[in-house]
Write a protein that holds these residues in place. Structure first.
Motif, mmCIF file in Angstrom:
data_model
loop_
_atom_site.group_PDB
_atom_site.id
_atom_site.type_symbol
_atom_site.label_atom_id
_atom_site.label_comp_id
_atom_site.label_asym_id
_atom_site.label_seq_id
_atom_site.Cartn_x
_atom_site.Cartn_y
_atom_site.Cartn_z
ATOM 1 N N PRO A 138 19.438 48.366 36.191
ATOM 2 C CA PRO A 138 19.613 47.163 37.028
ATOM 3 C C PRO A 138 20.754 46.310 36.496
ATOM 4 O O PRO A 138 21.222 46.473 35.371
ATOM 5 N N GLY A 139 21.190 45.372 37.332
ATOM 6 C CA GLY A 139 22.260 44.470 36.928
ATOM 7 C C GLY A 139 23.150 44.101 38.114
ATOM 8 O O GLY A 139 22.920 44.504 39.257
ATOM 9 N N ARG A 140 24.145 43.328 37.807
ATOM 10 C CA ARG A 140 25.076 42.840 38.840
ATOM 11 C C ARG A 140 26.375 43.638 38.719
ATOM 12 O O ARG A 140 27.008 43.672 37.661
ATOM 13 N N MET A 141 26.805 44.254 39.834
ATOM 14 C CA MET A 141 28.009 45.072 39.845
ATOM 15 C C MET A 141 28.898 44.640 41.010
ATOM 16 O O MET A 141 28.455 43.926 41.926
ATOM 17 N N THR A 142 30.140 45.090 40.970
ATOM 18 C CA THR A 142 31.119 44.708 41.991
ATOM 19 C C THR A 142 31.822 45.957 42.518
ATOM 20 O O THR A 142 32.125 46.871 41.745
ATOM 21 N N VAL A 143 32.085 45.975 43.829
ATOM 22 C CA VAL A 143 32.832 47.083 44.422
ATOM 23 C C VAL A 143 34.283 47.001 43.951
ATOM 24 O O VAL A 143 34.947 45.968 44.124
ATOM 25 N N VAL A 144 34.769 48.077 43.351
ATOM 26 C CA VAL A 144 36.148 48.102 42.854
ATOM 27 C C VAL A 144 37.016 49.122 43.593
ATOM 28 O O VAL A 144 38.242 49.055 43.529
ATOM 29 N N ALA A 145 36.398 50.082 44.282
ATOM 30 C CA ALA A 145 37.178 51.089 45.004
ATOM 31 C C ALA A 145 36.269 51.832 45.974
ATOM 32 O O ALA A 145 35.024 51.783 45.859
ATOM 33 N N LYS A 146 36.896 52.529 46.939
ATOM 34 C CA LYS A 146 36.168 53.379 47.875
ATOM 35 C C LYS A 146 36.909 54.717 47.967
ATOM 36 O O LYS A 146 38.138 54.754 47.955
#
Length: 243
Positions: free
Chosen positions: A147-155
């Motif tokens: 668990p945790g907080r993540m961010t979209v960096v690429a697709k």
């Protein structure tokens, strides 16, 4: 001796050289000649219109050339404006008889502050974004999703995930479509992918090596909805995870 003979009878006396003017008659007034002052004034006026040369011959020629260029530039500019006006008139006049359609507004671009938030509930095996909840499969008990907080960096339209990429053993090597790459503040990487090898697992079982697995159609939709900067919050614990 003087002729003293009496004048002959019936003879007329001699006429005088000039007849006296009749009463009331006036001699014609002579027309005065045009004064020399008027002629001089006219000549002075004509001479005043003749401006002296502004300088030597070379300087005069340069000024004449400059004036000629300015005139040609002015004429050319006027012609260009007239041509543009004519073209604009022709273009605007070539429409059909239907009502003009309003221009479509440009699609807004999402920044990190406006990117949609994604919430993952490992306990319920769901992923929620833009009010839509999708069934999810996370890591097994041996390889649980953290668990945790993540961010979209690429697709990635398609990406090969290996053990080294996912932080697992060498036996992990698979290519999957509709991959959304995630990263936290420590540099740890995870992915949301289309679970093509097990479409029935999302929402029912946890079968991945830690990635977030979705059905192919749901993974494709998620791929189109999120953008760089979208925040993904992973909460809870998978039902089969060790306590």
């Amino acid at each position: 001796m003087p002729d003293e003979r009496p004048p002959m009878r019936g003879a007329q006396p001699p006429l005088p050289d000039a007849l006296p003017p009749l009463p009331g008659d006036q001699p014609p007034t002579p027309r005065p000649a045009e004064p020399d002052a008027l002629s001089a004034a006219l000549r002075g006026l004509a001479d005043s219109g003749r401006a002296p040369a502004p300088g030597p011959g070379a300087q005069v020629r340069r000024r004449a050339v400059t004036r000629g260029r300015r005139r040609r530039a002015t004429i050319a500019g006027g012609a260009a404006i007239a041509t543009a006006a004519l073209v604009f008139g022709l273009v605007t006049g070539l429409g059909d008889d239907s009502d003009p359609r309003p221009a479509q507004p440009a699609a807004p671009t999402e920044s990190a502050s406006t990117a949609p938030a994604v919430t993952v509930d490992l306990t319920r095996r769901t992923l929620t974004v833009r009010g839509r909840t999708l069934p999810l499969s996370s890591g097994t008990a041996a390889h649980p999703t953290k668990p945790g907080r993540m961010t979209v960096v690429a697709k990635h339209r398609t990406k090969r995930l290996t053990g080294g990429t996912a932080g697992l053993g060498d036996e992990y090597d698979v290519s999957l479509p509709w991959v959304v790459e995630l990263r936290d503040t420590t540099g740890r990487t995870n992915y949301a992918v289309a679970l093509t090898y097990n479409e029935q697992a999302p929402g029912k079982a946890d079968v991945t090596r830690g990635v977030l697995g979705l059905r192919t159609s749901d993974a494709k939709w998620l791929y189109t909805q999120v953008s760089s900067g979208s925040v993904v919050t992973i909460e809870g614990k998978a039902p089969g995870a060790a306590n």
